[in-house]
Design an enzyme around this catalytic site. Sequence first.
Site, PDB file in Angstrom:
ATOM      1  N   GLY A 150      39.562  40.547  45.063  1.00  0.00           N
ATOM      2  CA  GLY A 150      40.638  41.207  44.329  1.00  0.00           C
ATOM      3  C   GLY A 150      40.933  40.527  43.005  1.00  0.00           C
ATOM      4  CB  SER A 151      44.175  39.957  41.352  1.00  0.00           C
ATOM      5  OG  SER A 151      44.671  41.222  41.683  1.00  0.00           O
ATOM      6  CB  VAL A 152      40.855  35.682  42.788  1.00  0.00           C
ATOM      7  CG1 VAL A 152      39.966  34.509  42.482  1.00  0.00           C
ATOM      8  CG2 VAL A 152      42.141  35.202  43.442  1.00  0.00           C
TER       9      VAL A 152
END
Lengths: 583, 426
Positions: free
Chosen positions: A298-300
């Site tokens: 995800g956003s990582v």
Amino acid sequence: MTSATDTERPRAGRALRVRATMVIAALLLVFALLTARLAQLQIVEADTYRHYAERQQVLSRELSAPRGRVFDRRGRLLAASVQRYSIFADPKGVREPDATAAILSEVLGVSRRRLEQDLRKDRYFVWVRRQVPDRLAQRVRRLSLPGVHMRRESKRLYPQGRLGAHVIGFTDIDGRGLAGVERTMDALLRGRPGMETVLCDGGRRIFRSELDRVDREPFQGFDVHLSLDAYIQQIAEEELARAFERHGPEAAGALVLDARDGSVLAMASLPAFDPQNPTATPVANQRNIAITDAYEFGSVMKPFSIAAALDAGAVTPKTEFDCHMGEWHIGARRLRDVQGHGVLSVSDILCHSSNIGTAQVAMRLGIEGLYAGMRAFGFGRQTGIALPGEIGGIVRPLRAWNSYSVVSVSFGQELALTPLAVAGAFTAFANDGVVVHPRIIESISVPDGEAVYTAGEPITGNRAVGPTVAAEVLHMMRRVVAEGTGRNARMDEYPVAGKTGTAQLAREDGRGYSEGRYLASFAGLAPYPDCRVVVLVFLKNPTREGYYGGRTAAPVVRDIIRRTLRYMQVPESETPAPDGGPV
Amino acid sequence: MSQISATEEHLQTRQRVARIGWRRPSVRLTLLFGALVCFGLVMAVSATGTEFTATLTHRLGLTGLGLCAFLLGANTDYHLWRRHHVGLLLLTFIALMAVLVPGIGAVRWGARRWIDLGLPFGFQPSEFAKVTLCIWTAAYCERNLGRIRTFTHGFLAPLALLGLACGLILLQPDFGTAVLTGLVCVTVLMVMGTRPLFLLLACAASLPLLHQLVFDVPYRLRRVTAFLDPWGDPRGAGYQLIQSLVAIGSGGLTGLGLGAGRQKAEFLPGAHNDFAFSVIGEELGFIGSVGLILLLALLLWQCLRVVKGSRDPFGFALALGLTVLLGVQSAAHIAVATGCVPTKGLSLPFISAGGSSLVASMLAAGILVSIARSQEQPERFDFSPPAGDAPLYEQAVNSGLRKLARAGASIVPTPEPEGGDEPRVS
């Protein structure tokens, strides 16, 4: 009459004497024949029999070589072997199986019924109990039970207990490495067994004699020095355990990498196991999920998409995008942000972790550009760390991407990566854009002697982005912690840069995402701007007290970084950064 | 040469012989037996390897008992045995029967051969039966000297009695000892005059019985087949023989050295007993084993001189019987160990472990020495028959001689014609 017998007697006596002489002569002839037979056996055929005798009397036996030791980067002992007695029985030599079994089961605490069965077997060898403490061995020796013997064996010990169990691994009872470094370095740790020639008796029991000789000395296994630091590992495990307790995830992991050379300083997974007794816990606990499992982070992953766009010149940090107040339709799909924003710069997009913004940046970069950028960070390949079971993760080939993929990939969906690969890629932002390969083996040396292999420094990796881009993205990630979604990682002592991630977990059956199950993660670098460590913490499906990466994982990263940098004697910031202000 | 001068010369000779001790047959025999016993002592300790002190003590105790038996035999007039030959035979039968009674006889290694008398060894009647049957046979031959060529007295009666005794031994079962005892006694009978024709007939008649004995007892048949081809079943029936051959063969010319044998370490079953020679062959090599055979041959040679020097039929037959007993048993033991005959449990006299064997062998040795001594000191013995037996004895001998003279045979026992020492048989 008298004269007749007088004349006859000598003749008759002679006849008797002749017959007696014949009998004895026949016996002497038999002796002569036996002598001839002896000459045949002992002179003519002697070599044949000598060969046969040697074959049954002489045993060539392995001399076990002590297994090499495992140390951490500062020379702390992580694994070593000691000599222990193993008790075995020769059922043919046991006189009273039941009584013997009763005594042994009481002294050694083994199953009496099993022992009774074993001692009745038609064999010459059964184990009673292996690698017992010397105290018990002494007691058994004093009992001097017929048919019960002992021999010395090597037992593997892990002085640090469960610490770093997933990295160190374990061996089976015969000293074969089954997991972790014990497995990958097995050939080196094992050493080379020696050979000795010994005499044995008809029951294949060995007895010592002056004719015993060592044909080849055993060679002790090499010592392996890990890049792991037992203290940092301890920190990571403690902090991770605390988060595990608090948020109740299915599994969790923490990675601490040296940002400059990729050395793995700590690699912790939960749930864990005891390397001394790995079968006591479920087999799944033995998985080193930092390398054996792949997740959609995800956003990582947003820093990588943005770095790729910056490096390709598609955008600058100041390029602005309309984030449509948190809801944007693209084709049939609808994108949402947690918080709605209006027009954001690229830097702000990362700071607030806007999916809509990141998607637009990636769309400007284009599908090929994004794919090439992700590959440049090393995703989709194994890092090559010397631990067993590492998978490469999944980055689908370009031709398999659909029109929506560029959007998904930009914020970390549609590509499954191992935590180690992600943590390794973050080193690029601390190394002017070069991804260094994570490594676990620092050096290998002959026992207490010189090194035969050293990892060497610096470790070169792949250049993913240019130095300027790396600095720009690092600055953006500093803002994430200072004023964005990663504020929970902020602390007074050290300036931290990082990125949060909260991703839906893929369903077990591989069809879409499961509702309400998340992978919460946080990747942090510190101290900004000359980062020394990369820390990645991830929790799989936290069930209590929040599920956002910024809420669950970021505090763990903060605590790990604080304690680690203090331990590494990195000077603390003199003036605490003002809240929310630019750094 | 006058009678007086002959006697004087004889006395001078005797004095000379008495001075030079080793020339006396009894001294030579004693030295040879002593050498064998000492050799046995060394090998018994060597064959055990471990428990050195315990073995040495035990063996020394046995040798002490054996020495008592030797001194008993050597220091009593051997005619004592003739006087009591019937009683000895009865005792033998009682012991041989007693050992078969389950409460009395102890079973070891599948045979009922031992009686526990509280001695340091298990009393084994069959070992002593060998000696007592020799004594009885000698006494019988002397008593029936004149009728020895007849079927009834020279063949049927003694063979029936011996057959009964051997049958009892066979029941234990101890095939080897039974055959050995029968063979020795029959040899004595043959030398003393039994017609070979009877024995050939007896052999022919006993063939079915022998066949039955060998082929109906599975382990004997296995031993026979294993003897013919030990390598056919090297882990089973052929195992012991192969291990024995390996021991002897691996000894080579010079052997592995005293005490350095390896086959005795549970490779060769019975290494200290029925296969004692194999250990000698392994540890002392060809030189040592041939040395032992030479020692035995020398002993037989000396014994033969004693046999031929006997001054009466009983001494002749007894010396011959005991000599043949020791010689055949040694030869059979070595033949078994070298795989020349099927495996039988026969000990090596003086050397194998086994108290009964050692004591009985040393008793036999003592009797032989006693017979030898009687030839050196003729003046000590009155060769006239014992007073009580005199009429019977003379009658028997004379009637026998008359019959023989009529038959034209030339069989009369005659000792060395030495002056006036002739036994008065006429």
